[in-house]
Write an enzyme that holds these catalytic residues in place. Structure first.
Site, short mmCIF file in Angstrom:
data_model
loop_
_atom_site.label_atom_id
_atom_site.label_comp_id
_atom_site.label_asym_id
_atom_site.label_seq_id
_atom_site.Cartn_x
_atom_site.Cartn_y
_atom_site.Cartn_z
N ASN A 1 0.53 -1.02 0.02
CA ASN A 1 -0.14 0.08 0.06
C ASN A 1 0.70 1.28 0.13
OD1 ASN A 1 -2.46 -1.44 -0.19
ND2 ASN A 1 -2.85 -1.20 1.95
N GLU B 1 -3.15 -0.51 -7.96
CA GLU B 1 -4.35 -0.53 -7.32
C GLU B 1 -5.02 0.48 -7.07
OE1 GLU B 1 -5.39 -3.13 -3.87
OE2 GLU B 1 -5.68 -1.31 -2.94
N TRP C 1 -10.31 -8.31 12.22
CA TRP C 1 -9.44 -7.67 10.85
C TRP C 1 -7.99 -8.05 11.22
CZ3 TRP C 1 -6.36 -3.31 10.64
CH2 TRP C 1 -5.72 -3.28 9.36
N ARG D 1 -14.66 -3.30 6.07
CA ARG D 1 -14.31 -4.57 5.75
C ARG D 1 -15.55 -5.50 5.28
NH1 ARG D 1 -10.66 -2.48 4.68
NH2 ARG D 1 -8.38 -3.03 5.27
N ASP E 1 -7.42 -12.07 -4.38
CA ASP E 1 -7.63 -10.79 -3.39
C ASP E 1 -7.61 -11.17 -1.87
OD1 ASP E 1 -7.07 -7.94 -2.53
OD2 ASP E 1 -9.50 -7.75 -2.62
N HIS F 1 -1.26 1.89 9.72
CA HIS F 1 -2.39 1.91 8.44
C HIS F 1 -2.86 3.38 8.66
CE1 HIS F 1 -5.50 0.41 6.21
NE2 HIS F 1 -4.70 -0.82 5.96
N SER G 1 2.66 -2.14 5.15
CA SER G 1 3.96 -3.35 5.02
C SER G 1 5.15 -2.62 4.63
CB SER G 1 3.51 -4.34 4.61
OG SER G 1 3.12 -4.12 2.88
O1 SFD Z 1 -4.71 -3.25 2.76
C1 SFD Z 1 5.81 -9.86 19.99
N1 SFD Z 1 -1.43 -4.12 6.35
C2 SFD Z 1 -1.29 -3.84 4.91
N2 SFD Z 1 -0.20 -3.30 4.22
C3 SFD Z 1 -0.03 -3.37 2.89
O2 SFD Z 1 0.97 -3.06 2.55
N3 SFD Z 1 -0.84 -3.88 2.33
C4 SFD Z 1 -1.93 -4.42 2.61
O3 SFD Z 1 -2.72 -5.11 1.88
C5 SFD Z 1 -2.31 -4.37 4.04
N4 SFD Z 1 -3.48 -4.82 4.56
C6 SFD Z 1 -3.66 -5.27 5.80
C7 SFD Z 1 -2.40 -4.78 6.92
C8 SFD Z 1 -2.38 -5.34 7.93
C9 SFD Z 1 -3.58 -6.00 8.46
C10 SFD Z 1 -3.55 -6.68 9.76
C11 SFD Z 1 -4.46 -6.49 7.62
C12 SFD Z 1 -4.33 -6.32 6.29
C13 SFD Z 1 -5.35 -7.47 7.89
C14 SFD Z 1 -0.54 -3.39 7.20
C15 SFD Z 1 0.83 -4.17 7.65
O4 SFD Z 1 0.44 -5.34 7.82
C16 SFD Z 1 1.14 -3.26 9.01
O5 SFD Z 1 1.57 -1.91 8.55
C17 SFD Z 1 2.74 -4.17 9.20
O6 SFD Z 1 2.54 -5.41 9.13
C18 SFD Z 1 3.12 -3.54 10.47
O7 SFD Z 1 4.39 -3.91 10.55
P1 SFD Z 1 4.97 -4.10 12.34
O8 SFD Z 1 6.30 -4.65 12.33
O9 SFD Z 1 4.75 -2.80 13.03
O10 SFD Z 1 3.96 -5.09 12.85
P2 SFD Z 1 3.80 -6.55 12.58
O11 SFD Z 1 4.08 -6.85 11.30
O12 SFD Z 1 2.31 -7.00 12.90
O13 SFD Z 1 4.69 -7.28 13.79
C19 SFD Z 1 4.75 -7.45 15.04
C20 SFD Z 1 5.68 -8.40 15.42
O14 SFD Z 1 5.61 -8.11 16.91
C21 SFD Z 1 5.65 -9.64 17.44
N5 SFD Z 1 5.14 -9.52 18.98
N6 SFD Z 1 7.19 -10.28 19.97
C22 SFD Z 1 7.80 -10.49 21.13
N7 SFD Z 1 6.86 -10.08 22.56
C23 SFD Z 1 5.67 -9.69 22.36
N8 SFD Z 1 5.01 -9.18 23.47
C24 SFD Z 1 4.98 -9.51 21.01
N9 SFD Z 1 3.85 -8.99 20.55
C25 SFD Z 1 3.94 -9.11 19.25
C26 SFD Z 1 4.79 -10.29 16.59
O15 SFD Z 1 4.92 -12.02 16.69
C27 SFD Z 1 5.16 -9.81 15.16
O16 SFD Z 1 6.49 -10.59 14.79
S1 SFD Z 1 -4.90 -4.02 4.04
O17 SFD Z 1 -6.11 -5.09 3.93
O18 SFD Z 1 -5.30 -3.14 5.01
P1 AMP Z 2 -7.97 -1.36 2.63
O1 AMP Z 2 -8.06 -2.56 1.55
O2 AMP Z 2 -9.13 -0.80 2.81
O3 AMP Z 2 -7.00 -1.48 3.39
O4 AMP Z 2 -7.07 -0.21 1.37
C1 AMP Z 2 -5.95 -0.37 0.77
C2 AMP Z 2 -5.62 0.85 0.39
O5 AMP Z 2 -6.34 1.57 -0.53
C3 AMP Z 2 -5.10 2.03 1.51
O6 AMP Z 2 -4.19 2.67 1.20
C4 AMP Z 2 -6.55 2.86 1.68
O7 AMP Z 2 -6.31 3.96 2.08
C5 AMP Z 2 -6.99 2.92 0.13
N1 AMP Z 2 -8.48 3.06 -0.02
C6 AMP Z 2 -9.35 1.85 -0.01
N2 AMP Z 2 -10.57 2.49 -0.06
C7 AMP Z 2 -10.43 3.72 -0.70
C8 AMP Z 2 -11.24 4.65 -1.20
N3 AMP Z 2 -12.54 4.24 -1.45
N4 AMP Z 2 -10.92 5.68 -1.63
C9 AMP Z 2 -9.45 6.11 -1.88
N5 AMP Z 2 -8.26 5.16 -1.16
C10 AMP Z 2 -9.24 3.97 -0.57
#
Ligand code: SFD
Ligand code: AMP
Length: 638
Positions: free
Chosen positions: A64, A128, A223, A254, A357, A394, A447
């Site tokens: 993203n 996207e 989520w 979602r 997806d 996010h 990510s």
């Molecule tokens: O769009 C301990 N994210 C998405 N990013 C994208 O680039 N594209 C997407 O398509 C994304 N989508 C998405 C995303 C997140 C989620 C939850 C969903 C879908 C369902 C965002 C990214 O995933 C997110 O920004 C990054 O992963 C953040 O990285 P970071 O490093 O801040 O967090 P992490 O990857 O979750 O890792 C956490 C780690 O900590 C560990 N941990 N270890 C030791 N002791 C403890 N007490 C701990 N507690 C946690 C974990 O095991 C892990 O290793 S979209 O659908 O929204």
């Molecule tokens: P999401 O699947 O909702 O996590 O969205 C993935 C990426 O698209 C994120 O960067 C969101 O901010 C963006 N996004 C999702 N829906 C929209 C929308 N309707 N308009 C603009 N950006 C969006």
């Protein structure tokens, strides 16, 4: 199982990385390079197994944050403006800028390591949306972890560097500086002490602080990944670090119940969302965005305002809300209608993309579609606002207040670090760094940006070590006190468990699941969860604070039957900490700036004059005192 069964294992290191997710993999990758040059030791500790830990465990279907800087697609200033706009004016632009200038190189590394990124006929990434690129990302986390491990192997045998399945509980503090961390193995009777010259807290955000929509049979389905429980926030708050934007939770819209992503539908497939009457809330309620000018009037409309218009429809009884998948697919395929063969091929392709997806990142949603006989080309699917999560990477913004890059950090912020040292991504506590979900006010890193930010923090932490290269002196009594505290829930169960025939019901203790339900209920009802329609006010918040104070008192009575429950105990203590921090921030900010995330019904308007600022807080653990303050927003000249 009793505390005396536990061995204490002490690990001395230079740099400690807590967590194994996207930002930790970035930090490990970068730090290994600088550590090798300078003969330093790096230790990584993850609660789970790095290959599939954290939010990217199931994979993702898009990256993203990709700026396309070298291609000339966008400038760094464009990204800064995008984040400013999406967060209603509240963002640390120096941090956003710094991540944006490094993020493309992380994406290029992912591709080099084997991640399939969709390409068009000209070899350009398939987008996207403006900032998002499509991937075949089922194994995304596995290959990012593999690269981190390969980098770490350059420093020595991996089993002496990477500690998996260790739950980090507390920071180790010496003279106001962070000197490492303590935790325990979730598989063996071992209490771990990691002593370090610098520590990076990269343990993700938090879920299950609020009551989820899915309870009972669906408990755990959310989520956000259920294994991230607020450990980054707890760690930094307990260390005494300044926090920011803790009020800016994230509510993703979602696909209902399976939590499938909507981005690909809205942006790639250009789908509409309509209500039960077939009306489009984004069109019908457009006028309401005037109240949120200038943010509501520019494009893209901020995520929270898109949520808000949906929530208004639901509150008016116009739900369910549907993603019009059938209409979107038909619209795209219409271009091929004169050629039946090409039409059939296109329909098949769209169908594949729709399923992939979900299969790439939210498999449960694909199962739900299959289980409920949904074919996206035939009928629409319901979408809904999920329960609140804390995910600063996010579209939320919660996390620690960190030092920015020397070249672009505003002087006003730099002052704070000049006294303790200007190291990129150090918190306000010397020796303690964070990134990803741990670092606040720098949303939309996702990510790729989290990986890039981990790299920035890794480099910053090594620079700190080079300037402060002495091992911390940790008092044995301090370690014993931490060990006694952390293992106490086992002792409590051992002492009283036998007096009841049901291990979950006992007058002398409370199990972590019951404790979690109490926390979730008060947050849900009084701090603006799903059942309160994301609304709250001062009376509700006061009520929640009273209940939370009693819950915290009762946390001393948490009992654990085994190692798994001990982990559950500490996860919930961590959740309680982020809950309190959130509550206090929501209470302090007397306006409604992000109405689709939460709404202060007693201050229903956005107030640009008084509240266009950061809300920051510091917790003094010894005095049990929270200090809240406003911090000015300094825009970059873009
Ligand atoms: O769009 C301990 N994210 C998405 N990013 C994208 O680039 N594209 C997407 O398509 C994304 N989508 C998405 C995303 C997140 C989620 C939850 C969903 C879908 C369902 C965002 C990214 O995933 C997110 O920004 C990054 O992963 C953040 O990285 P970071 O490093 O801040 O967090 P992490 O990857 O979750 O890792 C956490 C780690 O900590 C560990 N941990 N270890 C030791 N002791 C403890 N007490 C701990 N507690 C946690 C974990 O095991 C892990 O290793 S979209 O659908 O929204
Ligand atoms: P999401 O699947 O909702 O996590 O969205 C993935 C990426 O698209 C994120 O960067 C969101 O901010 C963006 N996004 C999702 N829906 C929209 C929308 N309707 N308009 C603009 N950006 C969006």
């Amino acid at each position: 199982m009793k505390p005396s069964d536990f061995q204490t294992v002490v690990v001395d290191t230079d740099l400690l990385i807590c967590g194994g997710g996207m930002s930790a993999c970035g930090a490990a990758f970068e730090a290994a390079y600088w550590a090798k040059k300078n003969n330093l030791k790096v230790t990584v500790v993850d609660k789970a197994a790095m290959d599939r830990s954290g939010a990217v465990a199931m994979g993702l279907s898009a990256i993203n944050e990709y700026v396309g800087y070298a291609e000339g697609d966008n400038t760094l200033a464009d990204y800064v403006k995008y984040v400013r706009q999406d967060l209603m004016g509240v963002s640390r632009e120096d941090l956003v800028y710094d991540i944006a200038r490094h993020v493309d190189s992380s994406v290029h590394l992912f591709e080099k390591w084997g991640l399939p990124i969709w390409k068009d006929a000209n070899g350009k990434y398939v987008h996207e949306g403006r900032w998002q690129v499509m991937i075949n990302g089922e194994s995304y986390k596995v290959l990012v972890a593999e690269a981190a491990k390969n980098a770490l192997k350059e420093l020595g045998p991996l089993d002496e560097i990477l500690y998996e399945r260790i739950f980090i509980v507390d920071p180790l503090m010496v003279d106001g500086k962070c000197a490492g961390a303590v935790g325990f193995s979730v598989r063996e009777n071992k209490f771990y002490v990691f002593k370090a010259k610098a520590t990076i807290a990269l343990m993700g955000g938090a879920v299950h602080v609020f009551r989820p929509r899915s309870v009972g049979e669906g408990l755990g389905r959310a989520w956000y990944p259920p294994w991230n429980s607020g450990s980054s926030a707890y760690f930094t708050i307990m260390a005494g670090a300044e926090m920011t934007c803790q009020e800016v939770r994230f509510i993703p819209v979602r696909f209902k119940d399976g939590y499938g992503p909507v981005g690909a539908w809205f942006l790639l497939f250009k789908s509409r969302a309509t209500n039960a009457m077939g009306q489009e809330y984004m069109v019908e309620r457009k006028g309401e965005l005037q109240e949120y000018a200038p943010y509501g009037l520019a494009k893209p409309i901020p995520a929270n305002l898109r949520n808000w218009l949906l929530l208004e429809d639901v509150a008016a009884g116009k739900g369910p809300i549907y993603m019009r998948t059938e209409e979107a697919i038909a619209n795209i395929a219409a271009a091929y209608k004169d050629d039946p063969k090409a039409f059939k091929k296109k329909m098949k392709e769209l169908e594949n993309e729709a399923w992939e997806d979900f299969l790439d990142m939210t498999i449960a949603q694909a199962l739900l579609w299959a289980g409920s006989n949904i074919q996206p080309e035939e009928k629409p699917s319901e979408i809904a606002a999920a329960e609140p999560y804390f995910i600063g990477s996010h579209s939320g913004a919660s996390g620690a207040w960190v030092c920015g890059p020397e070249d672009v950090m505003p002087a006003e912020y730099k002052k704070q670090w000049e006294a303790i040292g200007v190291y990129n991504h150090m918190t306000t506590i010397p020796g303690l760094f964070t990134a990803g979900d741990g670092a606040g006010a720098s949303s939309h890193k996702f990510s790729s940006g989290s990986h890039a930010e981990g790299r920035i923090a890794g480099k910053g932490a090594i620079a700190y070590i080079m300037d402060h290269n002495t091992a911390p002196k940790v008092d044995d009594a301090q370690i014993k006190a931490l060990r006694d505290k952390i293992l106490a829930p086992l002792a409590l169960f051992e002492q009283f468990g036998a007096i009841s025939s049901d291990p979950d019901i006992n007058p002398n203790f409370m199990k972590p699941k019951m404790y979690m339900f109490r926390l979730q209920k008060m947050m849900d009802e009084y701090v603006g969860g799903v059942t309160a329609n994301f609304s709250t006010n001062k009376s509700s918040l006061d009520c929640a604070l009273g209940l939370l104070t009693m819950l915290k008192e009762d946390s001393a009575k948490l009992a654990a039957q085994d190692l798994h429950e001990l982990m559950r105990v500490w996860e919930n203590v961590h959740r309680t900490c982020i809950a309190e921090s959130h509550l206090r921030h929501v209470m302090f900010r007397e306006e409604s700036r992000w109405p689709g995330y939460y709404f202060r019904a007693d201050f229903p308007k956005m107030d640009e004059v008084n509240w266009k600022c950061f809300v920051n807080s510091v917790y003094d653990a010894k005095a049990n005192k929270w200090t809240m303050k406003k911090v000015p927003i300094v825009n970059l000249p873009v």
